[in-house]
Design a protein around this motif. Structure first.
Motif, mmCIF file in Angstrom:
data_model
loop_
_atom_site.group_PDB
_atom_site.id
_atom_site.type_symbol
_atom_site.label_atom_id
_atom_site.label_comp_id
_atom_site.label_asym_id
_atom_site.label_seq_id
_atom_site.Cartn_x
_atom_site.Cartn_y
_atom_site.Cartn_z
ATOM 1 N N TYR A 82 -7.994 15.212 -2.864
ATOM 2 C CA TYR A 82 -6.594 14.252 -4.055
ATOM 3 C C TYR A 82 -7.281 13.227 -5.193
ATOM 4 O O TYR A 82 -6.732 12.703 -5.776
ATOM 5 N N GLY A 83 -8.599 12.880 -5.351
ATOM 6 C CA GLY A 83 -9.176 11.928 -6.675
ATOM 7 C C GLY A 83 -8.995 10.519 -5.661
ATOM 8 O O GLY A 83 -9.183 9.471 -6.972
ATOM 9 N N GLN A 84 -8.704 10.480 -4.133
ATOM 10 C CA GLN A 84 -8.260 8.590 -4.583
ATOM 11 C C GLN A 84 -7.933 8.333 -3.515
ATOM 12 O O GLN A 84 -7.313 9.214 -2.917
ATOM 13 N N ILE A 85 -7.916 6.992 -2.611
ATOM 14 C CA ILE A 85 -7.674 6.353 -1.570
ATOM 15 C C ILE A 85 -6.742 5.793 -1.883
ATOM 16 O O ILE A 85 -7.044 4.115 -1.905
ATOM 17 N N ASP A 86 -5.849 5.080 -1.697
ATOM 18 C CA ASP A 86 -4.822 4.371 -1.526
ATOM 19 C C ASP A 86 -4.797 3.092 -0.068
ATOM 20 O O ASP A 86 -4.457 1.897 -0.101
ATOM 21 N N LYS A 124 -16.129 0.127 4.165
ATOM 22 C CA LYS A 124 -17.652 0.040 3.452
ATOM 23 C C LYS A 124 -17.615 1.414 2.504
ATOM 24 O O LYS A 124 -17.628 1.327 0.924
ATOM 25 N N LEU A 125 -16.976 2.326 3.166
ATOM 26 C CA LEU A 125 -17.039 3.758 2.593
ATOM 27 C C LEU A 125 -16.291 3.555 1.392
ATOM 28 O O LEU A 125 -16.130 4.373 0.073
ATOM 29 N N VAL A 126 -14.757 3.345 1.995
ATOM 30 C CA VAL A 126 -13.839 3.722 0.652
ATOM 31 C C VAL A 126 -13.586 1.953 0.047
ATOM 32 O O VAL A 126 -13.369 3.041 -0.676
ATOM 33 N N LEU A 127 -14.450 1.290 -0.338
ATOM 34 C CA LEU A 127 -14.385 0.017 -1.005
ATOM 35 C C LEU A 127 -15.041 0.787 -2.484
ATOM 36 O O LEU A 127 -13.945 0.141 -3.546
ATOM 37 N N PRO A 128 -15.679 1.027 -2.618
ATOM 38 C CA PRO A 128 -16.125 1.336 -3.827
ATOM 39 C C PRO A 128 -15.260 2.069 -5.022
ATOM 40 O O PRO A 128 -14.395 1.821 -5.969
ATOM 41 N N TYR A 129 -14.154 2.684 -4.072
ATOM 42 C CA TYR A 129 -12.938 4.403 -4.681
ATOM 43 C C TYR A 129 -12.460 2.854 -5.233
ATOM 44 O O TYR A 129 -11.188 3.318 -6.735
ATOM 45 N N MET A 130 -11.762 1.671 -4.326
ATOM 46 C CA MET A 130 -10.434 1.159 -4.401
ATOM 47 C C MET A 130 -11.076 0.252 -5.265
ATOM 48 O O MET A 130 -9.697 -0.274 -6.195
ATOM 49 N N MET A 131 -11.753 -0.747 -5.524
ATOM 50 C CA MET A 131 -12.026 -1.384 -6.427
ATOM 51 C C MET A 131 -12.258 -0.352 -7.855
ATOM 52 O O MET A 131 -12.380 -1.564 -8.602
ATOM 53 N N LYS A 132 -12.850 0.969 -8.065
ATOM 54 C CA LYS A 132 -12.837 1.363 -9.230
ATOM 55 C C LYS A 132 -11.129 1.245 -9.747
ATOM 56 O O LYS A 132 -11.163 1.127 -10.639
ATOM 57 N N GLN A 133 -10.083 1.859 -8.694
ATOM 58 C CA GLN A 133 -8.708 1.755 -8.565
ATOM 59 C C GLN A 133 -7.316 0.707 -9.131
ATOM 60 O O GLN A 133 -6.993 0.256 -9.916
ATOM 61 N N ARG A 134 -8.749 -0.226 -8.844
ATOM 62 C CA ARG A 134 -8.118 -1.499 -8.206
ATOM 63 C C ARG A 134 -6.719 -1.957 -7.590
ATOM 64 O O ARG A 134 -6.696 -2.553 -8.216
ATOM 65 N N ASN A 135 -7.002 -1.161 -6.777
ATOM 66 C CA ASN A 135 -5.812 -1.544 -6.087
ATOM 67 C C ASN A 135 -5.687 -0.537 -4.550
ATOM 68 O O ASN A 135 -7.062 0.425 -4.497
ATOM 69 N N GLY A 136 -5.318 -1.158 -3.569
ATOM 70 C CA GLY A 136 -5.725 -0.609 -2.577
ATOM 71 C C GLY A 136 -4.838 -0.969 -1.471
ATOM 72 O O GLY A 136 -5.061 -2.618 -1.263
ATOM 73 N N SER A 137 -4.516 -0.886 -0.101
ATOM 74 C CA SER A 137 -4.347 -1.519 0.894
ATOM 75 C C SER A 137 -5.624 -0.792 2.332
ATOM 76 O O SER A 137 -5.531 0.021 2.769
ATOM 77 N N ILE A 138 -6.106 -2.212 2.757
ATOM 78 C CA ILE A 138 -6.681 -1.303 4.418
ATOM 79 C C ILE A 138 -5.772 -2.117 5.570
ATOM 80 O O ILE A 138 -5.698 -3.489 5.180
ATOM 81 N N ILE A 139 -5.266 -1.581 6.883
ATOM 82 C CA ILE A 139 -5.181 -2.341 7.337
ATOM 83 C C ILE A 139 -5.729 -1.748 9.396
ATOM 84 O O ILE A 139 -6.033 -1.004 8.832
ATOM 85 N N ASN A 140 -6.375 -2.976 9.125
ATOM 86 C CA ASN A 140 -7.422 -2.859 10.621
ATOM 87 C C ASN A 140 -5.887 -2.995 11.834
ATOM 88 O O ASN A 140 -5.306 -3.412 11.278
ATOM 89 N N CYS A 141 -6.563 -2.399 12.927
ATOM 90 C CA CYS A 141 -5.664 -2.296 14.375
ATOM 91 C C CYS A 141 -6.504 -3.371 14.869
ATOM 92 O O CYS A 141 -7.565 -3.183 15.485
ATOM 93 N N GLY A 142 -5.715 -4.369 15.153
ATOM 94 C CA GLY A 142 -6.316 -5.459 16.148
ATOM 95 C C GLY A 142 -5.732 -5.826 17.331
ATOM 96 O O GLY A 142 -5.281 -4.270 17.651
ATOM 97 N N SER A 143 -5.783 -6.486 17.996
ATOM 98 C CA SER A 143 -5.304 -7.245 19.193
ATOM 99 C C SER A 143 -4.625 -8.567 19.794
ATOM 100 O O SER A 143 -4.835 -9.013 19.150
ATOM 101 N N VAL A 144 -3.021 -8.198 20.381
ATOM 102 C CA VAL A 144 -3.147 -9.750 20.505
ATOM 103 C C VAL A 144 -4.199 -10.046 21.253
ATOM 104 O O VAL A 144 -4.415 -11.183 21.600
ATOM 105 N N GLY A 145 -4.826 -8.712 22.085
ATOM 106 C CA GLY A 145 -6.530 -9.587 23.203
ATOM 107 C C GLY A 145 -7.295 -10.443 22.126
ATOM 108 O O GLY A 145 -8.175 -10.750 22.685
ATOM 109 N N GLY A 146 -7.144 -9.966 20.414
ATOM 110 C CA GLY A 146 -8.206 -11.130 19.895
ATOM 111 C C GLY A 146 -7.448 -12.031 19.492
ATOM 112 O O GLY A 146 -8.126 -12.939 18.575
ATOM 113 N N ILE A 147 -6.071 -12.270 19.882
ATOM 114 C CA ILE A 147 -6.208 -13.859 19.326
ATOM 115 C C ILE A 147 -5.723 -14.878 20.733
ATOM 116 O O ILE A 147 -6.287 -16.077 20.543
ATOM 117 N N VAL A 148 -5.892 -14.012 22.347
ATOM 118 C CA VAL A 148 -5.563 -15.193 23.126
ATOM 119 C C VAL A 148 -6.626 -14.465 24.249
ATOM 120 O O VAL A 148 -6.450 -13.338 24.056
#
Length: 248
Positions: A82-86, A124-148
């Motif tokens: 695809y040439g990109q990762i959004d 770390k591996l995806v960031l260089p491509y998003m930086m080149k695009q100057r756009n991107g959304s990274i979503i991390n799956c956390g948990s309520v277990g990481g809050i309380v």
């Protein structure tokens, strides 16, 4: 077919079941070109076939997210195709329920390798491509277990707490590149790890104000928001979707 993610290339880890599978299916239905990974080839192929049968675009790649070479292969194949990762959704993870003093350190290391080290490495591996695009959304799956704090959950909770701070740190570090980094923090959600009617549900359901576990799709739609252009001013956020647990 909706179009909230039209023309976006989305990469999802841990997507052969549960939240990841639902997210792959809904991202594709929203118009994204989906690359998704997991260890179980037969399940992954079945998910890919199901998405394609409904007119979506998806490719499954077998991958162990704790192995850097596997992650590099996924990134290279995605860029070649695809040439990109959004959108990157770091979703792969596992839990551990048991007394801290009885946990083997080998199991602790394995949990951290999956729940936080794989997120750091993939990002770390995806960031260089998003930086080149100057756009991107990274979503991390956390948990309520990481809050309380939760009993018998110290290793899992500390790994997910690390996800929360990784998310906030990355959000600040890469905002200048228009890269948004947010975390989805699910409460108890039906999955292979938490089967409907199983022991985990019986243990925790009474603590949920809404009185039930979430469906994987209820988490996937929250991920759609983070990945869409409706969320362009949101970064460093922890979106808690827990049926009211942390409000009680």
């Amino acid at each position: 077919m909706a179009n909230r993610l039209t023309n976006k290339v989305a990469l999802i880890t841990g997507a052969t079941s549960g939240i990841g599978k639902a997210t792959a299916e809904i991202f594709a239905a929203e118009g994204a070109k989906v690359i998704f990974v997991g260890r179980r080839t037969e399940l992954g192929q079945a998910v890919e076939d199901g998405i394609r049968a409904k007119g979506g675009e998806a490719t499954f790649i077998q991958c162990d997210v704790t192995v850097q070479h596997d992650l590099e292969n996924v990134i290279n194949r995605t860029i070649e195709k695809y040439g990109q990762i959004d959108i990157l959704f770091n979703n792969a993870g596992a839990g551990y329920l048991g007394h801290t003093h009885e946990m083997d350190i080998v199991d602790f290391d394995a949990l951290f390798n999956l729940n936080i080290r794989s997120y750091f490495t993939m990002t770390k591996l995806v960031l260089p491509y998003m930086m080149k695009q100057r756009n991107g959304s990274i979503i991390n799956c956390g948990s309520v277990g990481g809050i309380v704090g939760m009993p018998n959950n110290s290793a899992y909770s500390s790994s997910k707490g690390a996800v929360s701070l990784l998310t906030k740190s990355l959000a600040v570090e890469y905002a200048a590149y228009n890269i948004r980094v947010n975390a989805l923090c699910p409460g108890m959600t039906t999955s292979d790890l938490v089967p409907a009617g199983g022991d985990v549900e019986k243990l925790f359901a009474p603590t949920v104000p809404l009185g039930r576990p979430a469906k994987p799709e209820e988490m996937a739609y929250a991920a759609v928001f983070f990945g869409s252009d409706e969320c362009t001013y949101c970064t460093g956020a922890l979106l808690v979707v827990d049926g009211g647990v942390t409000s009680a």
